[in-house]
Design a protein around this motif. Structure first.
Motif, PDB file in Angstrom:
ATOM      1  N   ASN A 118      81.790  61.549  47.448  1.00  0.00           N
ATOM      2  CA  ASN A 118      82.388  60.415  46.739  1.00  0.00           C
ATOM      3  C   ASN A 118      82.808  59.318  47.705  1.00  0.00           C
ATOM      4  O   ASN A 118      82.628  58.121  47.435  1.00  0.00           O
ATOM      5  CB  ASN A 118      83.583  60.884  45.922  1.00  0.00           C
ATOM      6  N   PHE A 119      83.372  59.734  48.843  1.00  0.00           N
ATOM      7  CA  PHE A 119      83.784  58.749  49.848  1.00  0.00           C
ATOM      8  C   PHE A 119      82.577  57.964  50.346  1.00  0.00           C
ATOM      9  O   PHE A 119      82.626  56.736  50.509  1.00  0.00           O
ATOM     10  CB  PHE A 119      84.482  59.462  51.009  1.00  0.00           C
ATOM     11  N   PHE A 120      81.471  58.655  50.569  1.00  0.00           N
ATOM     12  CA  PHE A 120      80.249  57.998  51.039  1.00  0.00           C
ATOM     13  C   PHE A 120      79.698  57.039  49.978  1.00  0.00           C
ATOM     14  O   PHE A 120      79.331  55.903  50.292  1.00  0.00           O
ATOM     15  CB  PHE A 120      79.198  59.060  51.382  1.00  0.00           C
ATOM     16  N   VAL A 121      79.666  57.487  48.725  1.00  0.00           N
ATOM     17  CA  VAL A 121      79.135  56.652  47.649  1.00  0.00           C
ATOM     18  C   VAL A 121      79.982  55.404  47.463  1.00  0.00           C
ATOM     19  O   VAL A 121      79.465  54.280  47.376  1.00  0.00           O
ATOM     20  CB  VAL A 121      79.044  57.451  46.334  1.00  0.00           C
ATOM     21  N   TYR A 122      81.313  55.589  47.404  1.00  0.00           N
ATOM     22  CA  TYR A 122      82.205  54.438  47.229  1.00  0.00           C
ATOM     23  C   TYR A 122      82.119  53.497  48.430  1.00  0.00           C
ATOM     24  O   TYR A 122      82.196  52.265  48.281  1.00  0.00           O
ATOM     25  CB  TYR A 122      83.636  54.900  47.022  1.00  0.00           C
ATOM     26  N   GLY A 123      81.981  54.060  49.619  1.00  0.00           N
ATOM     27  CA  GLY A 123      81.873  53.223  50.811  1.00  0.00           C
ATOM     28  C   GLY A 123      80.622  52.358  50.784  1.00  0.00           C
ATOM     29  O   GLY A 123      80.675  51.154  51.083  1.00  0.00           O
ATOM     30  N   VAL A 124      79.497  52.965  50.418  1.00  0.00           N
ATOM     31  CA  VAL A 124      78.250  52.209  50.328  1.00  0.00           C
ATOM     32  C   VAL A 124      78.346  51.141  49.238  1.00  0.00           C
ATOM     33  O   VAL A 124      77.888  49.998  49.421  1.00  0.00           O
ATOM     34  CB  VAL A 124      77.059  53.153  50.053  1.00  0.00           C
ATOM     35  N   ALA A 125      78.953  51.495  48.102  1.00  0.00           N
ATOM     36  CA  ALA A 125      79.099  50.537  47.002  1.00  0.00           C
ATOM     37  C   ALA A 125      79.953  49.346  47.422  1.00  0.00           C
ATOM     38  O   ALA A 125      79.622  48.191  47.125  1.00  0.00           O
ATOM     39  CB  ALA A 125      79.704  51.221  45.779  1.00  0.00           C
ATOM     40  N   ILE A 126      81.055  49.614  48.138  1.00  0.00           N
ATOM     41  CA  ILE A 126      81.930  48.528  48.592  1.00  0.00           C
ATOM     42  C   ILE A 126      81.202  47.617  49.571  1.00  0.00           C
ATOM     43  O   ILE A 126      81.316  46.381  49.508  1.00  0.00           O
ATOM     44  CB  ILE A 126      83.207  49.109  49.232  1.00  0.00           C
ATOM     45  N   ILE A 127      80.436  48.211  50.479  1.00  0.00           N
ATOM     46  CA  ILE A 127      79.686  47.410  51.447  1.00  0.00           C
ATOM     47  C   ILE A 127      78.667  46.522  50.743  1.00  0.00           C
ATOM     48  O   ILE A 127      78.521  45.330  51.063  1.00  0.00           O
ATOM     49  CB  ILE A 127      78.991  48.326  52.469  1.00  0.00           C
ATOM     50  N   LEU A 128      77.961  47.073  49.765  1.00  0.00           N
ATOM     51  CA  LEU A 128      76.976  46.287  49.024  1.00  0.00           C
ATOM     52  C   LEU A 128      77.636  45.151  48.257  1.00  0.00           C
ATOM     53  O   LEU A 128      77.108  44.028  48.207  1.00  0.00           O
ATOM     54  CB  LEU A 128      76.194  47.194  48.066  1.00  0.00           C
ATOM     55  N   ILE A 129      78.794  45.435  47.665  1.00  0.00           N
ATOM     56  CA  ILE A 129      79.518  44.386  46.934  1.00  0.00           C
ATOM     57  C   ILE A 129      79.926  43.258  47.871  1.00  0.00           C
ATOM     58  O   ILE A 129      79.795  42.072  47.547  1.00  0.00           O
ATOM     59  CB  ILE A 129      80.746  44.984  46.221  1.00  0.00           C
ATOM     60  N   LEU A 130      80.425  43.621  49.052  1.00  0.00           N
ATOM     61  CA  LEU A 130      80.829  42.605  50.026  1.00  0.00           C
ATOM     62  C   LEU A 130      79.635  41.776  50.497  1.00  0.00           C
ATOM     63  O   LEU A 130      79.746  40.560  50.686  1.00  0.00           O
ATOM     64  CB  LEU A 130      81.520  43.261  51.221  1.00  0.00           C
ATOM     65  N   LEU A 131      78.493  42.443  50.682  1.00  0.00           N
ATOM     66  CA  LEU A 131      77.290  41.722  51.110  1.00  0.00           C
ATOM     67  C   LEU A 131      76.828  40.719  50.061  1.00  0.00           C
ATOM     68  O   LEU A 131      76.221  39.697  50.391  1.00  0.00           O
ATOM     69  CB  LEU A 131      76.167  42.718  51.411  1.00  0.00           C
TER      70      LEU A 131
END
Length: 290
Positions: free
Chosen positions: A9-22
């Protein structure tokens, strides 16, 4: 929840946050750049907030005599064009979804062929000229209102979302085809109406090539074409000027460029939150199910 699930979950949320910021940061940068000194933007000093809040770009842009007229033209083209497109494409999609339509498959083929074969720019121009639409308000609304893709998406939506039993029940109650479509089908089709309406509105709002080809009257030209002309004019002035004047013109052009991006994209982007609840449902049901 065990440790492996927490890590996942930490990995999924981290990737999602990075994509949103990009996705969000470039939009945010354009906004803050429109309020910043072009020298600060060019030197990389602007990251999250402007060093010096300035409205020069917006002031210069709003001072252009044709800006407000072209803005109103774009709003009118978008509103009227979207309504006309819905009025044409939604009934066509519903008609193709009816199994009792005579020659339904052949009619569908007629709509599919233009998706792959176009008549070409010159025949289209001559046709528009011969019917008297050239250099008029309606040339931005009527000739390109029919969309084969939207009709097919609407047809698939009606096939998979409107139960056939509704038509039988409506007939028992004495309901005709037109009344059934208006009173029963349309209220159940908000998702596909929102999706096709949004697609059409975005396409018309961002359209400039059709206006470049079919409109010569400046009072009828849309916002995107006027902004394009302003930016090209500023670039030409830069090439003709030298020294300090060239630097001032370059700074003015940069400020107007970012201001123009914000002004031209903000209204249409505001539609997405309002239609988001219908968007995913309309796309998934209308385009993927068969």
């Amino acid at each position: 929840m065990n440790s492996s699930e927490k890590v996942f979950n930490f990995f999924v949320y981290g990737v999602a946050i990075i994509l949103i910021l990009l996705i969000i940061y470039p939009l945010w940068f354009v906004i803050i750049a429109s309020f910043s000194d072009p020298a600060d933007v060019g030197s990389g000093q602007v990251w999250l907030l402007p060093n010096d809040w300035r409205l020069d770009g917006y002031v210069k842009l709003f001072e252009q005599s044709l800006f407000w007229r072209s803005y109103l033209n774009t709003v009118m083209y978008t509103v009227v064009g979207t309504l006309v497109a819905l009025l044409v494409n939604i009934p066509a999609g519903y008609a193709l979804s009816r199994k009792d339509l005579f020659g339904r498959k052949w009619v569908a083929i007629v709509f599919i062929i233009p998706m792959f074969v176009s008549g070409g720019l010159i025949p289209t121009y001559l046709t528009i000229k011969n019917v008297g639409l050239l250099d008029t308000f309606w040339v931005m609304v009527i000739p390109f209102a029919v969309s084969s893709y939207n009709i097919i998406v609407a047809r698939t939506f009606f096939n998979n979302s409107i139960p056939a039993g509704l038509w039988e029940a409506a007939q028992i109650d004495g309901c005709g085809t037109i009344r059934y479509f208006i009173s029963i089908v349309l209220p159940l089709s908000k998702a596909i109406l929102a999706v096709i309406g949004l697609w059409t509105a975005v396409g018309i709002w961002n359209s400039w090539f059709n206006a470049l080809i079919y409109l010569t009257n400046e009072n009828l030209q849309p916002l995107q074409l006027i902004l394009r002309r302003l930016l090209i004019s500023n670039q030409l002035l830069q090439t003709q000027a030298t020294g300090e004047l060239a630097s001032e013109l370059r700074a003015t052009a940069d400020m107007m460029k970012y201001a123009a991006i914000v002004v031209s994209t903000a209204p249409i982007m505001m539609l997405y939150p309002l239609l988001q609840k219908y968007f995913n449902q309309g796309v998934m049901i209308g385009a993927l199910k068969e």
